[in-house]
Design a protein around this motif. Structure first.
Motif, PDB file in Angstrom:
ATOM      1  N   GLY A  35       2.689 -11.696  -5.700  1.00  0.00           N
ATOM      2  CA  GLY A  35       1.715 -11.058  -4.864  1.00  0.00           C
ATOM      3  C   GLY A  35       2.433  -9.918  -4.032  1.00  0.00           C
ATOM      4  N   THR A  36       3.534 -10.233  -3.624  1.00  0.00           N
ATOM      5  CA  THR A  36       4.477  -9.316  -3.075  1.00  0.00           C
ATOM      6  C   THR A  36       4.595  -8.054  -4.027  1.00  0.00           C
ATOM      7  OG1 THR A  36       5.667 -10.751  -1.529  1.00  0.00           O
ATOM      8  CG2 THR A  36       6.739  -8.557  -1.901  1.00  0.00           C
ATOM      9  N   ASP A  37       5.050  -8.263  -5.161  1.00  0.00           N
ATOM     10  CA  ASP A  37       5.141  -7.142  -6.132  1.00  0.00           C
ATOM     11  C   ASP A  37       3.932  -6.386  -6.329  1.00  0.00           C
ATOM     12  OD1 ASP A  37       7.815  -7.714  -6.497  1.00  0.00           O
ATOM     13  OD2 ASP A  37       7.368  -8.985  -8.407  1.00  0.00           O
ATOM     14  N   MET A  38       2.771  -7.117  -6.273  1.00  0.00           N
ATOM     15  CA  MET A  38       1.559  -6.428  -6.570  1.00  0.00           C
ATOM     16  C   MET A  38       1.208  -5.489  -5.479  1.00  0.00           C
ATOM     17  SD  MET A  38      -1.050  -9.427  -8.248  1.00  0.00           S
ATOM     18  CE  MET A  38      -2.162  -9.238  -6.826  1.00  0.00           C
ATOM     19  N   VAL A  39       1.166  -5.909  -4.214  1.00  0.00           N
ATOM     20  CA  VAL A  39       1.197  -4.978  -2.939  1.00  0.00           C
ATOM     21  C   VAL A  39       1.851  -4.058  -2.663  1.00  0.00           C
ATOM     22  CG1 VAL A  39       1.075  -4.993  -0.367  1.00  0.00           C
ATOM     23  CG2 VAL A  39       0.164  -7.176  -1.626  1.00  0.00           C
ATOM     24  N   HIS A  40       3.116  -4.022  -3.291  1.00  0.00           N
ATOM     25  CA  HIS A  40       4.215  -3.092  -3.123  1.00  0.00           C
ATOM     26  C   HIS A  40       3.700  -2.211  -4.298  1.00  0.00           C
ATOM     27  CE1 HIS A  40       7.883  -0.885  -4.701  1.00  0.00           C
ATOM     28  NE2 HIS A  40       8.092  -0.729  -3.456  1.00  0.00           N
ATOM     29  N   VAL A  41       3.379  -2.225  -5.388  1.00  0.00           N
ATOM     30  CA  VAL A  41       3.094  -1.318  -6.515  1.00  0.00           C
ATOM     31  C   VAL A  41       1.561  -0.653  -6.049  1.00  0.00           C
ATOM     32  CG1 VAL A  41       2.086  -1.405  -9.076  1.00  0.00           C
ATOM     33  CG2 VAL A  41       4.287  -2.556  -8.407  1.00  0.00           C
ATOM     34  N   ALA A  42       0.741  -1.476  -5.652  1.00  0.00           N
ATOM     35  CA  ALA A  42      -0.544  -0.990  -5.320  1.00  0.00           C
ATOM     36  C   ALA A  42      -0.209   0.064  -4.248  1.00  0.00           C
ATOM     37  CB  ALA A  42      -1.553  -1.926  -4.677  1.00  0.00           C
ATOM     38  N   ARG A  43       0.369  -0.275  -3.052  1.00  0.00           N
ATOM     39  CA  ARG A  43       0.685   0.784  -2.090  1.00  0.00           C
ATOM     40  C   ARG A  43       1.216   1.902  -2.401  1.00  0.00           C
ATOM     41  NH1 ARG A  43      -0.964   0.763   3.535  1.00  0.00           N
ATOM     42  NH2 ARG A  43      -1.954  -1.138   3.826  1.00  0.00           N
ATOM     43  N   THR A  44       2.422   1.979  -3.209  1.00  0.00           N
ATOM     44  CA  THR A  44       3.029   2.972  -3.326  1.00  0.00           C
ATOM     45  C   THR A  44       2.535   3.973  -4.712  1.00  0.00           C
ATOM     46  OG1 THR A  44       4.484   1.716  -4.931  1.00  0.00           O
ATOM     47  CG2 THR A  44       5.375   1.888  -2.777  1.00  0.00           C
ATOM     48  N   LYS A  45       1.851   3.284  -5.456  1.00  0.00           N
ATOM     49  CA  LYS A  45       1.315   4.099  -6.383  1.00  0.00           C
ATOM     50  C   LYS A  45       0.030   4.829  -6.043  1.00  0.00           C
ATOM     51  CE  LYS A  45       4.187   3.333  -9.751  1.00  0.00           C
ATOM     52  NZ  LYS A  45       5.191   4.407 -10.303  1.00  0.00           N
ATOM     53  N   MET A  46      -0.748   4.112  -5.122  1.00  0.00           N
ATOM     54  CA  MET A  46      -1.978   4.770  -4.658  1.00  0.00           C
ATOM     55  C   MET A  46      -1.551   5.928  -3.735  1.00  0.00           C
ATOM     56  SD  MET A  46      -4.722   1.468  -3.720  1.00  0.00           S
ATOM     57  CE  MET A  46      -5.949   2.768  -3.032  1.00  0.00           C
ATOM     58  N   ILE A  47      -0.679   5.957  -2.993  1.00  0.00           N
ATOM     59  CA  ILE A  47      -0.415   6.856  -2.027  1.00  0.00           C
ATOM     60  C   ILE A  47       0.175   8.017  -2.950  1.00  0.00           C
ATOM     61  CG2 ILE A  47       1.470   7.749  -0.317  1.00  0.00           C
ATOM     62  CD1 ILE A  47      -0.812   6.393   0.958  1.00  0.00           C
ATOM     63  N   GLN A  48       1.174   7.758  -3.790  1.00  0.00           N
ATOM     64  CA  GLN A  48       1.762   8.863  -4.639  1.00  0.00           C
ATOM     65  C   GLN A  48       0.638   9.523  -5.567  1.00  0.00           C
ATOM     66  OE1 GLN A  48       4.876   6.752  -6.609  1.00  0.00           O
ATOM     67  NE2 GLN A  48       6.348   6.992  -4.823  1.00  0.00           N
ATOM     68  N   ASN A  49      -0.311   8.802  -6.174  1.00  0.00           N
ATOM     69  CA  ASN A  49      -1.399   9.518  -6.985  1.00  0.00           C
ATOM     70  C   ASN A  49      -2.240  10.233  -6.062  1.00  0.00           C
ATOM     71  OD1 ASN A  49      -0.189   8.276  -9.120  1.00  0.00           O
ATOM     72  ND2 ASN A  49      -1.705   6.378  -9.194  1.00  0.00           N
ATOM     73  N   LEU A  50      -2.483   9.781  -4.687  1.00  0.00           N
ATOM     74  CA  LEU A  50      -3.548  10.442  -3.699  1.00  0.00           C
ATOM     75  C   LEU A  50      -2.961  11.963  -3.710  1.00  0.00           C
ATOM     76  CD1 LEU A  50      -6.142  10.501  -2.499  1.00  0.00           C
ATOM     77  CD2 LEU A  50      -4.869   9.706  -0.388  1.00  0.00           C
ATOM     78  N   TYR A  51      -1.545  11.712  -3.155  1.00  0.00           N
ATOM     79  CA  TYR A  51      -0.985  12.928  -2.681  1.00  0.00           C
ATOM     80  C   TYR A  51      -0.780  14.040  -3.890  1.00  0.00           C
ATOM     81  CZ  TYR A  51       0.212  11.830   2.060  1.00  0.00           C
ATOM     82  OH  TYR A  51      -0.133  11.221   3.544  1.00  0.00           O
ATOM     83  N   SER A  52      -0.428  13.368  -5.272  1.00  0.00           N
ATOM     84  CA  SER A  52      -0.461  14.353  -6.244  1.00  0.00           C
ATOM     85  C   SER A  52      -1.477  15.154  -6.688  1.00  0.00           C
ATOM     86  CB  SER A  52       0.444  13.581  -7.381  1.00  0.00           C
ATOM     87  OG  SER A  52      -0.740  12.683  -8.094  1.00  0.00           O
ATOM     88  N   VAL A  53      -2.869  14.495  -6.303  1.00  0.00           N
ATOM     89  CA  VAL A  53      -3.987  15.084  -6.669  1.00  0.00           C
ATOM     90  C   VAL A  53      -4.280  16.036  -5.632  1.00  0.00           C
ATOM     91  CG1 VAL A  53      -6.390  14.966  -6.695  1.00  0.00           C
ATOM     92  CG2 VAL A  53      -4.884  13.126  -7.713  1.00  0.00           C
ATOM     93  N   LYS A  54      -4.154  15.967  -4.378  1.00  0.00           N
ATOM     94  CA  LYS A  54      -4.487  17.050  -3.310  1.00  0.00           C
ATOM     95  C   LYS A  54      -3.803  16.390  -1.896  1.00  0.00           C
ATOM     96  CE  LYS A  54      -8.162  19.303  -0.919  1.00  0.00           C
ATOM     97  NZ  LYS A  54      -8.506  18.914   0.380  1.00  0.00           N
ATOM     98  N   PRO A  55      -2.882  17.028  -1.221  1.00  0.00           N
ATOM     99  CA  PRO A  55      -2.555  16.896   0.012  1.00  0.00           C
ATOM    100  C   PRO A  55      -3.535  16.566   0.945  1.00  0.00           C
ATOM    101  CG  PRO A  55      -1.218  18.843  -0.682  1.00  0.00           C
ATOM    102  CD  PRO A  55      -2.382  18.491  -1.717  1.00  0.00           C
ATOM    103  N   PRO A  56      -3.263  15.836   1.920  1.00  0.00           N
ATOM    104  CA  PRO A  56      -4.288  15.536   3.000  1.00  0.00           C
ATOM    105  C   PRO A  56      -4.780  16.629   3.657  1.00  0.00           C
ATOM    106  CG  PRO A  56      -2.337  14.139   3.403  1.00  0.00           C
ATOM    107  CD  PRO A  56      -1.931  15.044   2.306  1.00  0.00           C
TER     108      PRO A  56
END
Length: 118
Positions: free
Chosen positions: A57-78
């Motif tokens: 579960g720790t690994d799942m949360v880590h991957v989800a959190r880091t990948k979602m943030i990186q993907n979001l910023y790569s599409v468009k900065p806030p």
């Protein structure tokens, strides 16, 4: 804390609150040359804390959190981020220590943002 740092932290907090349903409880940001380095404390939702109670579960949360943030910023900065610092975001490096509920994001811009803006 300078006005620019305060506004930068507000942008980060709002984005994460909108994305995950909870923003960090505390953010510490420093500007160094062309980078903004943010340490975020108290990020996890109660559901994420429950999921992270096992190693898988720790690994799942880590991957989800880091990948979602990186993907979001790569599409468009806030909204407002680049205007605030007066530079274009070129890279975001992000990681999280789930067990301690601490995240670090390094925002790399195309020019120096660490100038005294009064």
């Amino acid at each position: 804390m300078s006005k620019m740092v305060h506004e930068f932290n507000d942008i980060i907090r709002k984005l994460r609150k909108d994305l995950f349903g909870k923003g960090p409880e505390r953010i510490h940001t420093v500007f160094v040359e062309n980078m903004a380095i943010s340490t975020l404390y108290g990020n996890l939702t109660p559901t994420e804390k429950f999921i992270a109670s096992s190693p898988e579960g720790t690994d799942m949360v880590h991957v989800a959190r880091t990948k979602m943030i990186q993907n979001l910023y790569s599409v468009k900065p806030p909204e407002g981020l680049e205007e605030l610092v007066g530079a274009k975001l070129v890279h975001l490096f992000s990681d999280m220590k789930v067990e301690e509920d601490i995240a670090v994001s390094v925002f790399v811009f195309d020019k120096n943002i660490a100038v005294d803006r009064g």
